[in-house]
Design a protein around this motif. Structure first.
Motif, short mmCIF file in Angstrom:
data_model
loop_
_atom_site.label_atom_id
_atom_site.label_comp_id
_atom_site.label_asym_id
_atom_site.label_seq_id
_atom_site.Cartn_x
_atom_site.Cartn_y
_atom_site.Cartn_z
N SER A 15 -11.99 -5.09 -3.26
CA SER A 15 -11.42 -4.81 -4.53
C SER A 15 -12.85 -4.73 -5.40
N THR A 16 -12.11 -3.95 -6.76
CA THR A 16 -13.34 -3.67 -7.63
C THR A 16 -13.09 -4.60 -8.95
N GLY A 17 -13.86 -4.59 -10.04
CA GLY A 17 -13.56 -5.42 -11.16
C GLY A 17 -12.31 -4.97 -11.68
N PHE A 135 8.70 -5.59 6.61
CA PHE A 135 7.76 -5.08 5.55
C PHE A 135 6.57 -5.94 5.27
N VAL A 136 6.60 -7.21 5.27
CA VAL A 136 5.69 -8.10 5.09
C VAL A 136 4.73 -7.88 5.96
N ASP A 137 4.84 -7.71 7.32
CA ASP A 137 3.94 -7.42 8.43
C ASP A 137 3.06 -6.35 8.14
N LEU A 138 3.96 -5.09 7.61
CA LEU A 138 3.11 -3.99 7.46
C LEU A 138 2.29 -3.98 6.37
N GLN A 139 2.59 -4.71 5.14
CA GLN A 139 1.91 -4.78 4.23
C GLN A 139 0.84 -5.56 4.46
N ILE A 140 0.69 -6.44 5.15
CA ILE A 140 -0.50 -7.33 5.49
C ILE A 140 -1.33 -6.74 6.48
N PHE A 141 -0.89 -5.83 7.48
CA PHE A 141 -1.68 -4.97 8.18
C PHE A 141 -2.20 -3.84 7.28
N GLY A 142 -1.59 -3.28 6.41
CA GLY A 142 -2.15 -2.08 5.35
C GLY A 142 -3.32 -2.74 4.53
N LEU A 143 -3.15 -3.91 4.24
CA LEU A 143 -4.27 -4.84 3.23
C LEU A 143 -5.29 -4.88 4.05
N ARG A 144 -5.37 -5.54 5.21
CA ARG A 144 -6.21 -5.74 6.27
C ARG A 144 -7.07 -4.44 6.42
N LYS A 145 -6.30 -3.43 7.05
CA LYS A 145 -7.04 -1.94 7.04
C LYS A 145 -7.87 -1.66 5.98
N ALA A 146 -7.09 -1.80 4.77
CA ALA A 146 -7.97 -1.31 3.62
C ALA A 146 -9.31 -2.09 3.62
N ASN A 147 -9.08 -3.62 3.78
CA ASN A 147 -10.29 -4.40 3.58
C ASN A 147 -11.31 -4.18 4.51
N ARG A 148 -10.84 -3.94 5.89
CA ARG A 148 -11.79 -3.69 6.90
C ARG A 148 -12.50 -2.10 6.59
N SER A 149 -11.84 -1.30 5.68
CA SER A 149 -12.58 0.01 5.79
C SER A 149 -13.60 0.33 5.02
N VAL A 150 -13.74 -0.88 3.86
CA VAL A 150 -14.94 -0.86 2.98
C VAL A 150 -16.05 -1.83 3.44
N ARG A 151 -15.79 -2.35 4.67
CA ARG A 151 -17.10 -3.52 4.89
C ARG A 151 -18.10 -2.49 5.59
#
Length: 151
Positions: A15-17, A135-151
């Motif tokens: 995340s950013t500021g 939907f919760v599972d998809l949202q958590i998976f999508g959030l994890r995917k976003a987090n992994r893609s910026v590392r």
């Protein structure tokens, strides 16, 4: 899912500021939009059909009408979170948390027989709870995917 696993998913990484989720947010935005659409459809059906459904579901008309109005408002809020090119991290967390609460409350309502729903009503409550958990599972998976893609 372990507490450590959830913590890493919801941690501030990626995340950013401005609090936006960074990285590949495509799946997350799709999951949020699907949630908003499904919630809106259920809300419209409950609001428009509250008088017709109360007998079949065993749920009072006033409850169904109130539920429908609430779901339409919630769907618009989820759509707003999903509509950003980079969804807001806190908004995403709130949607996930509220969906988990909805899932748990639905199962308790069905199991405890609150409002005395019919068998069909109980079945629909449980089925929609399972859909919300999806939907919760998809949202958590999508959030994890976003987090992994910026590392």
């Amino acid at each position: 899912m372990s507490a450590q696993s959830l913590h890493s998913t919801f941690a501030a990484g990626g995340s950013t500021g401005d609090g936006a989720v960074r990285g590949d947010t495509g799946l997350l935005r799709i999951a949020l939009r699907l949630d908003a659409i499904a919630t809106g459809v259920v809300g419209l059906a409950a609001l428009a059909g509250c008088a017709a459904f109360d007998g079949a579901l065993g749920l009072p008309t006033a409850f169904l009408a109130s539920l429908g109005a609430f779901l339409l408002l919630y769907a618009s809020a989820v759509w707003r979170v999903a509509g950003r090119s980079a969804p807001h991290r806190i908004g995403t967390r709130v949607v996930i948390a509220l969906n988990l609460l909805w899932f748990a409350d639905s199962l308790v309502m069905a199991g405890a027989g609150w409002l005395d729903p019919t068998g069909l009503g109980t079945t629909l409550v449980v089925l929609q709870a399972i859909a919300v958990l999806g939907f919760v599972d998809l949202q958590i998976f999508g959030l994890r995917k976003a987090n992994r893609s910026v590392r």
